[in-house]
Design an enzyme around this catalytic site. Structure first.
Site, PDB file in Angstrom:
ATOM      1  N   HIS A 297       0.833  -1.199   0.000  1.00 41.32           N
ATOM      2  CA  HIS A 297       0.000   0.000   0.000  1.00 41.32           C
ATOM      3  C   HIS A 297       0.872   1.255   0.000  1.00 41.32           C
ATOM      4  CE1 HIS A 297      -0.361   0.797   4.681  1.00 41.32           C
ATOM      5  NE2 HIS A 297       0.873   0.699   4.289  1.00 41.32           N
TER       6      HIS A 297
ATOM      7  N   CYS B 220       5.351   5.395   5.164  1.00 42.52           N
ATOM      8  CA  CYS B 220       4.161   4.794   4.543  1.00 42.52           C
ATOM      9  C   CYS B 220       3.667   5.626   3.353  1.00 42.52           C
ATOM     10  CB  CYS B 220       3.046   4.579   5.573  1.00 42.52           C
ATOM     11  SG  CYS B 220       3.175   2.987   6.420  1.00 42.52           S
TER      12      CYS B 220
ATOM     13  N   HIS C 101       5.049  -0.126  -0.449  1.00 42.37           N
ATOM     14  CA  HIS C 101       5.787  -0.998   0.465  1.00 42.37           C
ATOM     15  C   HIS C 101       4.783  -2.006   0.980  1.00 42.37           C
ATOM     16  CE1 HIS C 101       3.836   1.950   3.020  1.00 42.37           C
ATOM     17  NE2 HIS C 101       3.794   1.009   3.943  1.00 42.37           N
TER      18      HIS C 101
ATOM     19  N   HIS D 282       3.240  -5.015   3.924  1.00 46.20           N
ATOM     20  CA  HIS D 282       3.116  -5.446   5.320  1.00 46.20           C
ATOM     21  C   HIS D 282       2.634  -6.887   5.356  1.00 46.20           C
ATOM     22  CE1 HIS D 282       3.622  -1.461   7.098  1.00 46.20           C
ATOM     23  NE2 HIS D 282       2.795  -0.978   6.180  1.00 46.20           N
TER      24      HIS D 282
ATOM     25  N   ASP E 220      -4.906 -10.546  -0.230  1.00 44.52           N
ATOM     26  CA  ASP E 220      -3.603 -11.203  -0.148  1.00 44.52           C
ATOM     27  C   ASP E 220      -2.825 -11.056  -1.454  1.00 44.52           C
ATOM     28  OD1 ASP E 220      -1.627 -12.710   1.145  1.00 44.52           O
ATOM     29  OD2 ASP E 220      -2.352 -14.563   0.209  1.00 44.52           O
ATOM     30  N   HIS E 221      -1.566 -10.615  -1.335  1.00 41.39           N
ATOM     31  CA  HIS E 221      -0.689 -10.374  -2.482  1.00 41.39           C
ATOM     32  C   HIS E 221      -1.248  -9.310  -3.426  1.00 41.39           C
ATOM     33  CE1 HIS E 221       1.172 -13.990  -0.945  1.00 41.39           C
ATOM     34  NE2 HIS E 221       2.206 -13.804  -1.755  1.00 41.39           N
TER      35      HIS E 221
ATOM     36  N   GLU F  66      -0.814  -4.557  11.644  1.00 42.01           N
ATOM     37  CA  GLU F  66      -0.049  -4.196  10.448  1.00 42.01           C
ATOM     38  C   GLU F  66       1.425  -4.531  10.661  1.00 42.01           C
ATOM     39  OE1 GLU F  66      -0.687  -0.434   7.849  1.00 42.01           O
ATOM     40  OE2 GLU F  66       0.928   0.026   9.252  1.00 42.01           O
TER      41      GLU F  66
END
Ligand code: NI
Length: 139
Positions: free
Chosen positions: A16, A35, A41, A43, A81-82, A126
């Site tokens: 994100h 962020c 980047h 998490h 996810d991913h 996170e």
């Protein structure tokens, strides 16, 4: 019958960028720090979903946690996810993908699909140090 709280954990990873298009680059950098990094980047998220209810006398379960796991997978994890939370996730469009906003979005996707009990808490980590939790619109 007593009310019992049961929790299922799931994990996913996602990319994100925290950025508010309405504000300047300097404001975004000062507000979001690392962020706000322009090229994203990632998490590794840990998600705990807690359901409240009375144990069924026939099973002793509030609800079948394997069934809850499938619902979390189908309604939440499969979509996140991913993925890039800013670009790939229709239900996060135009929402800053902070942990706070994610727990509310995850709540909204799960609250009305449970076969038994009621959604009590959505908790999302996170990082080891940062998390958010949501107890629904009435709390
Ligand atoms: Ni971040």
């Amino acid at each position: 019958m007593p009310t019992v709280y049961v929790t299922r954990r799931a994990r996913f990873n996602a990319a994100h960028r925290l950025h508010n298009d309405e504000r300047s680059g300097a404001w975004n950098q000062a507000t979001f720090g690392a962020c706000n990094s322009p090229n994203w980047h990632g998490h590794n998220y840990t998600l705990d979903v807690t359901v409240a209810g009375e144990p069924d006398p026939e099973t002793g379960y509030v609800l079948d946690l394997a069934q809850l796991s499938r619902l979390i997978e189908d309604h939440v994890v499969r979509h996140l996810d991913h993925k890039n939370l800013n670009l790939d996730v229709p239900f996060m469009q135009d929402i800053i993908p902070s942990t706070e906003n994610l727990v509310v979005a995850i709540w909204d996707r799960l609250a009305n699909v449970l076969p038994a009990g009621r959604l009590h808490r959505v908790y999302l980590e996170e990082t080891e140090k940062n998390s958010a939790e949501y107890f629904g619109p009435n709390s």
